[in-house]
Write a protein that holds these residues in place. Structure first.
Motif, PDB file in Angstrom:
ATOM      1  N   GLN A 134      20.845  -7.618   9.974  1.00 19.51           N
ATOM      2  CA  GLN A 134      22.013  -7.011  10.595  1.00 19.51           C
ATOM      3  C   GLN A 134      22.331  -5.620  10.060  1.00 19.51           C
ATOM      4  O   GLN A 134      23.216  -4.952  10.589  1.00 19.51           O
ATOM      5  N   ASP A 135      21.613  -5.188   9.033  1.00 19.77           N
ATOM      6  CA  ASP A 135      21.774  -3.824   8.537  1.00 19.77           C
ATOM      7  C   ASP A 135      21.624  -2.882   9.738  1.00 19.77           C
ATOM      8  O   ASP A 135      20.728  -3.077  10.582  1.00 19.77           O
ATOM      9  N   PRO A 136      22.501  -1.876   9.886  1.00 15.99           N
ATOM     10  CA  PRO A 136      22.481  -1.031  11.091  1.00 15.99           C
ATOM     11  C   PRO A 136      21.109  -0.441  11.446  1.00 15.99           C
ATOM     12  O   PRO A 136      20.711  -0.461  12.612  1.00 15.99           O
ATOM     13  N   LEU A 137      20.368   0.049  10.460  1.00 17.42           N
ATOM     14  CA  LEU A 137      19.057   0.621  10.755  1.00 17.42           C
ATOM     15  C   LEU A 137      18.082  -0.459  11.230  1.00 17.42           C
ATOM     16  O   LEU A 137      17.374  -0.274  12.224  1.00 17.42           O
ATOM     17  N   ASN A 138      18.077  -1.600  10.552  1.00 19.23           N
ATOM     18  CA  ASN A 138      17.189  -2.698  10.940  1.00 19.23           C
ATOM     19  C   ASN A 138      17.574  -3.252  12.309  1.00 19.23           C
ATOM     20  O   ASN A 138      16.711  -3.546  13.134  1.00 19.23           O
ATOM     21  N   LYS A 139      18.857  -3.391  12.531  1.00 21.30           N
ATOM     22  CA  LYS A 139      19.341  -3.903  13.817  1.00 21.30           C
ATOM     23  C   LYS A 139      18.906  -2.990  14.959  1.00 21.30           C
ATOM     24  O   LYS A 139      18.474  -3.464  16.014  1.00 21.30           O
ATOM     25  N   LYS A 140      18.967  -1.688  14.740  1.00 20.23           N
ATOM     26  CA  LYS A 140      18.552  -0.725  15.762  1.00 20.23           C
ATOM     27  C   LYS A 140      17.059  -0.867  16.058  1.00 20.23           C
ATOM     28  O   LYS A 140      16.645  -0.840  17.220  1.00 20.23           O
ATOM     29  N   LYS A 141      16.248  -1.040  15.025  1.00 17.84           N
ATOM     30  CA  LYS A 141      14.805  -1.222  15.212  1.00 17.84           C
ATOM     31  C   LYS A 141      14.517  -2.497  16.003  1.00 17.84           C
ATOM     32  O   LYS A 141      13.660  -2.511  16.880  1.00 17.84           O
ATOM     33  N   ILE A 142      15.243  -3.563  15.677  1.00 18.19           N
ATOM     34  CA  ILE A 142      15.060  -4.837  16.379  1.00 18.19           C
ATOM     35  C   ILE A 142      15.472  -4.700  17.839  1.00 18.19           C
ATOM     36  O   ILE A 142      14.769  -5.158  18.742  1.00 18.19           O
ATOM     37  N   GLU A 143      16.611  -4.078  18.085  1.00 12.55           N
ATOM     38  CA  GLU A 143      17.095  -3.918  19.465  1.00 12.55           C
ATOM     39  C   GLU A 143      16.107  -3.140  20.318  1.00 12.55           C
ATOM     40  O   GLU A 143      15.917  -3.441  21.499  1.00 12.55           O
ATOM     41  N   ARG A 144      15.460  -2.127  19.744  1.00 11.91           N
ATOM     42  CA  ARG A 144      14.441  -1.373  20.487  1.00 11.91           C
ATOM     43  C   ARG A 144      13.272  -2.263  20.879  1.00 11.91           C
ATOM     44  O   ARG A 144      12.747  -2.169  21.980  1.00 11.91           O
ATOM     45  N   ALA A 145      12.859  -3.137  19.959  1.00  9.98           N
ATOM     46  CA  ALA A 145      11.744  -4.040  20.245  1.00  9.98           C
ATOM     47  C   ALA A 145      12.101  -5.046  21.334  1.00  9.98           C
ATOM     48  O   ALA A 145      11.240  -5.452  22.122  1.00  9.98           O
ATOM     49  N   LEU A 146      13.372  -5.420  21.402  1.00  3.92           N
ATOM     50  CA  LEU A 146      13.790  -6.438  22.369  1.00  3.92           C
ATOM     51  C   LEU A 146      13.863  -5.915  23.804  1.00  3.92           C
ATOM     52  O   LEU A 146      14.088  -6.691  24.729  1.00  3.92           O
ATOM     53  N   GLN A 147      13.648  -4.643  23.995  1.00  5.71           N
ATOM     54  CA  GLN A 147      13.721  -4.063  25.334  1.00  5.71           C
ATOM     55  C   GLN A 147      12.471  -4.335  26.169  1.00  5.71           C
ATOM     56  O   GLN A 147      12.512  -4.251  27.390  1.00  5.71           O
ATOM     57  N   VAL A 148      11.364  -4.674  25.507  1.00  6.82           N
ATOM     58  CA  VAL A 148      10.100  -4.875  26.210  1.00  6.82           C
ATOM     59  C   VAL A 148       9.422  -6.134  25.669  1.00  6.82           C
ATOM     60  O   VAL A 148       9.313  -6.298  24.459  1.00  6.82           O
ATOM     61  N   PRO A 149       8.948  -7.020  26.554  1.00  5.67           N
ATOM     62  CA  PRO A 149       8.241  -8.212  26.072  1.00  5.67           C
ATOM     63  C   PRO A 149       7.007  -7.836  25.245  1.00  5.67           C
ATOM     64  O   PRO A 149       6.303  -6.882  25.550  1.00  5.67           O
ATOM     65  N   TRP A 150       6.789  -8.570  24.189  1.00  2.00           N
ATOM     66  CA  TRP A 150       5.649  -8.424  23.290  1.00  2.00           C
ATOM     67  C   TRP A 150       5.640  -7.103  22.538  1.00  2.00           C
ATOM     68  O   TRP A 150       4.606  -6.669  22.051  1.00  2.00           O
ATOM     69  N   ARG A 151       6.778  -6.496  22.412  1.00  7.67           N
ATOM     70  CA  ARG A 151       6.868  -5.258  21.649  1.00  7.67           C
ATOM     71  C   ARG A 151       7.189  -5.589  20.194  1.00  7.67           C
ATOM     72  O   ARG A 151       7.971  -6.481  19.904  1.00  7.67           O
ATOM     73  N   GLU A 152       6.590  -4.826  19.289  1.00  6.98           N
ATOM     74  CA  GLU A 152       6.851  -4.971  17.856  1.00  6.98           C
ATOM     75  C   GLU A 152       7.893  -3.954  17.438  1.00  6.98           C
ATOM     76  O   GLU A 152       7.884  -2.824  17.911  1.00  6.98           O
ATOM     77  N   SER A 153       8.761  -4.354  16.531  1.00  6.24           N
ATOM     78  CA  SER A 153       9.715  -3.404  15.959  1.00  6.24           C
ATOM     79  C   SER A 153       8.972  -2.496  14.985  1.00  6.24           C
ATOM     80  O   SER A 153       7.872  -2.811  14.529  1.00  6.24           O
ATOM     81  N   SER A 154       9.594  -1.404  14.651  1.00  5.61           N
ATOM     82  CA  SER A 154       9.108  -0.604  13.527  1.00  5.61           C
ATOM     83  C   SER A 154       9.305  -1.458  12.279  1.00  5.61           C
ATOM     84  O   SER A 154      10.173  -2.334  12.252  1.00  5.61           O
ATOM     85  N   PRO A 155       8.538  -1.211  11.227  1.00  2.61           N
ATOM     86  CA  PRO A 155       8.687  -2.030  10.016  1.00  2.61           C
ATOM     87  C   PRO A 155      10.098  -1.973   9.425  1.00  2.61           C
ATOM     88  O   PRO A 155      10.703  -0.912   9.333  1.00  2.61           O
ATOM     89  N   LEU A 156      10.587  -3.143   9.045  1.00  2.00           N
ATOM     90  CA  LEU A 156      11.855  -3.275   8.340  1.00  2.00           C
ATOM     91  C   LEU A 156      11.473  -3.480   6.879  1.00  2.00           C
ATOM     92  O   LEU A 156      10.972  -4.544   6.500  1.00  2.00           O
ATOM     93  N   ILE A 157      11.666  -2.481   6.068  1.00  2.00           N
ATOM     94  CA  ILE A 157      11.159  -2.498   4.697  1.00  2.00           C
ATOM     95  C   ILE A 157      12.133  -3.197   3.767  1.00  2.00           C
ATOM     96  O   ILE A 157      13.285  -2.783   3.628  1.00  2.00           O
ATOM     97  N   LEU A 158      11.648  -4.270   3.140  1.00  2.00           N
ATOM     98  CA  LEU A 158      12.446  -5.018   2.171  1.00  2.00           C
ATOM     99  C   LEU A 158      12.246  -4.460   0.761  1.00  2.00           C
ATOM    100  O   LEU A 158      13.199  -4.243   0.033  1.00  2.00           O
TER     101      LEU A 158
END
Length: 177
Positions: free
Chosen positions: A69-93
């Motif tokens: 839910q971190d704003p940057l991670n959430k934004k990356k996830i939301e971008r991936a959810l726009q297209v089926p089978w799309r990968e998010s940019s890496p969320l670095i732990l």
């Protein structure tokens, strides 16, 4: 070289050693498994049999939810959810662990042999040609029985999978036998 594995989000919360590998690892997580975290965190049903372990894992689940839910991670996830089978940019732990969220879709390819989350994991592993990491022995057995075209590792073999693994060529050869 970074190793990549498909995994359920709850496995990362359950097995702490997955967050401190000896080499860099990317965990590809189908989005639906992240949504399962919310149910597990709030649900009355225990995640672990031992009450103390259950509290600990639920705390880790809450921390993982907070990470996603971190704003940057959430934004990356939301971008991936726009297209089926799309990968998010890496969320670095940390320096050795990153998550990639996949907008996987259950297409009922395996019928009722696997539940939708299992199907998404198998399809993601097959699509990306990377191994699936799980602790569920019955799932491993069903994958073998169904002859699903994916490589699987048990969580207990995590260090081997990261350090050595089975080459794609050896895996294909063993499938052809």
């Amino acid at each position: 070289m970074r190793r990549r594995f498909v995994i359920e989000a709850v496995m990362v919360a359950t097995y702490g050693q997955l967050l401190v590998p000896n080499r860099p690892v990317d965990y590809v997580i189908p989005y639906s498994t992240i949504m399962e975290l919310y149910d597990m965190k709030e649900g009355a049903e225990p995640v672990m049999d031992d009450p103390e372990d259950d509290r600990h894992v639920k705390t880790k689940i809450a921390e993982l939810i907070e990470f996603f839910q971190d704003p940057l991670n959430k934004k990356k996830i939301e971008r991936a959810l726009q297209v089926p089978w799309r990968e998010s940019s890496p969320l670095i732990l940390n320096e050795n662990v990153s998550f990639i969220v996949m907008n996987a879709l259950d297409n009922a390819q395996f019928g009722e042999f696997f539940d939708p989350i299992e199907t998404e994991q198998i399809l993601t592993a097959g699509r990306l040609q990377i191994p699936l990491l799980t602790d569920q022995l019955e799932l491993q057995d069903r994958i073998i029985e169904a002859e699903a075209p994916v490589q699987i590792y048990d969580i207990e073999d995590f260090e081997f999978a990261v350090e050595e693994g089975i080459s794609e060529q050896d895996w294909q050869t063993s499938r052809d036998l």
